[in-house]
Scaffold this active site. Structure first.
Site, PDB file in Angstrom:
ATOM      1  N   CYS A 112       0.813  -1.227   0.000  1.00 57.01           N
ATOM      2  CA  CYS A 112       0.000   0.000   0.000  1.00 57.01           C
ATOM      3  C   CYS A 112       0.843   1.272   0.000  1.00 57.01           C
ATOM      4  O   CYS A 112       0.319   2.368  -0.204  1.00 57.01           O
ATOM      5  CB  CYS A 112      -0.946   0.001   1.187  1.00 57.01           C
ATOM      6  SG  CYS A 112      -1.929  -1.488   1.269  1.00 57.01           S
ATOM      7  N   HIS A 248      -3.003   7.082   2.153  1.00 53.85           N
ATOM      8  CA  HIS A 248      -3.529   5.794   1.692  1.00 53.85           C
ATOM      9  C   HIS A 248      -4.884   5.568   2.354  1.00 53.85           C
ATOM     10  O   HIS A 248      -5.035   5.743   3.565  1.00 53.85           O
ATOM     11  CB  HIS A 248      -2.539   4.681   2.065  1.00 53.85           C
ATOM     12  CG  HIS A 248      -3.120   3.324   1.908  1.00 53.85           C
ATOM     13  ND1 HIS A 248      -3.797   2.924   0.772  1.00 53.85           N
ATOM     14  CD2 HIS A 248      -3.149   2.250   2.754  1.00 53.85           C
ATOM     15  CE1 HIS A 248      -4.213   1.678   0.925  1.00 53.85           C
ATOM     16  NE2 HIS A 248      -3.839   1.256   2.117  1.00 53.85           N
ATOM     17  N   ASN A 278     -10.223  -0.070   0.181  1.00 56.60           N
ATOM     18  CA  ASN A 278      -8.750  -0.007   0.188  1.00 56.60           C
ATOM     19  C   ASN A 278      -8.239  -0.590  -1.132  1.00 56.60           C
ATOM     20  O   ASN A 278      -8.359  -1.789  -1.369  1.00 56.60           O
ATOM     21  CB  ASN A 278      -8.254  -0.816   1.391  1.00 56.60           C
ATOM     22  CG  ASN A 278      -6.742  -0.888   1.491  1.00 56.60           C
ATOM     23  OD1 ASN A 278      -6.030  -0.580   0.536  1.00 56.60           O
ATOM     24  ND2 ASN A 278      -6.249  -1.319   2.645  1.00 56.60           N
TER      25      ASN A 278
END
Ligand code: UT7
Length: 321
Positions: A112, A248, A278
């Protein structure tokens, strides 16, 4: 050293919108649990498009928005933890599809944090005169590495891609980065690749994302604000002067905790987790492209991007528009 600026953005997500209620129809979960714990309402789930296809679609939009020709690009980096192949790299596949025949291409896997790492690398190439125009993409099809029987993980993730074009420029646009890894905490987020299966041994691997959610939550809330503080030590600006924070998109509560730790108004933190979940390395460039298209980004804006996730990895970057 050369100056570097973002000159275009693009993003692409699959059409298939999957709501929390839809997940509740086949999983023991609820809209109430998912939205209160994470802020996620919907995510996009691929019905056939792979990581390369999403990356190509985002790249084409970024090229159009930057008004350059694909053959002017001399570096393509794709950040992904869910590539379609071990080889060729996603970046080489993107190169073929968009005919960016003058580019050097490779993938980066920092989960990520991947987009922040990839942007850092591409910026360094341009600053040190090894490239003039770079295409940096975050692309993920996390739905293919999610265990659709594990409600603790599959509800969190979505598929998508975002891209930016960065270029050598007369004025400074991308200032600096602070990126680090914590390999000693690697087992908090894992996803195996292939089985070890040869003439001598046959060993099964767990091929799905597993996450120790609470440990990762604590890691993010501690290391991301510290990384941003470190970044600011080498910045000409104070934290209060930053216009937007693009983190993020893993959990609304993580972003809110980071805003409190930094003592920065939550309204300066751009959020779209509600719509996409996500998307790992894609979340920051998707957000940047949305902001660009909504004309939230105006010349002179100062932005901090920050990623965190598998590795464990984390990193922050300071960008001026
Ligand atoms: O992008 C990479 C970085 N990743 C992250 O930043 C993720 C960081 N972690 C988190 O965001 C949170 O830890 C999660 C959202 C993943 C989980 O939230 P939590 O508050 O830490 O929940 P939990 O895992 O402690 O689970 C609490 C309860 C458990 O039930 P019991 O044992 O208390 O009875 C789980 O079984 O919630 C249950 N649960 C669910 N219930 C309904 C777990 N997943 C679900 C679900 N629906 N989808």
């Amino acid at each position: 050293m050369n100056n570097v600026r973002i000159i275009g953005t693009g993003s692409y997500t699959p059409d298939n919108i999957v709501s929390n209620d839809e997940l509740s129809s086949f999983l023991d979960t609820s809209d109430e649990w998912i939205s209160s714990r994470t802020g996620i309402k919907n995510r996009r789930i691929s019905k056939g498009e792979g990581t390369t296809q999403l990356a190509v679609n985002a790249a084409r939009k970024a090229i159009a928005s930057s008004h350059i020709q694909a053959n002017e690009i001399d570096l393509i980096i794709v950040a992904t933890m869910s590539p379609d192949n071990f080889t060729p790299s996603t970046a080489c596949e993107v190169q073929r599809e968009i005919q960016a025949d003058n580019a050097m291409c490779f993938d980066v896997n920092a989960a990520c944090s991947g987009f922040v790492y990839a942007l850092n690398i591409a910026t360094t190439y341009i600053k040190s005169n090894m490239a003039k125009k770079a295409l940096v993409i975050g692309s993920e099809v996390l739905s293919k590495i999610s265990d659709w029987n594990d409600r603790g993980t599959c509800v969190l993730f979505g598929d998508g891609a975002g891209a930016v074009i960065i270029s050598e420029a007369s004025e400074e646009g991308i200032m600096n980065f602070h990126c680090k890894s914590l390999g000693k905490l690697s087992q908090h987020i894992t996803c195996g690749a292939r089985d070890l299966n040869n003439h001598y041994i046959s060993k099964q691997t767990d091929k799905y994302i597993r996450m120790n959610g609470q440990e990762v939550f604590k890691f993010a809330c501690t290391y991301v604000p510290a990384s941003i503080q470190k970044l600011m030590e080498h910045s000409p600006y104070s934290l209060q002067e930053i216009d937007y924070f693009v983190l993020h998109q893993a959990n609304k509560r993580i972003i809110s905790s980071i805003s409190k730790r930094l003592k920065i108004d939550i309204n300066k933190f751009y959020m779209n987790i509600e719509s996409y979940g996500n998307t790992s390395a894609a979340s920051i460039p998707i957000a940047l492209d949305e902001m660009n298209r909504k004309k939230i980004l105006v010349k002179g804006n100062k932005i901090i991007i920050a990623g965190f996730g598998g590795g464990l990895t984390y990193g922050a970057g300071l960008i001026t528009i």
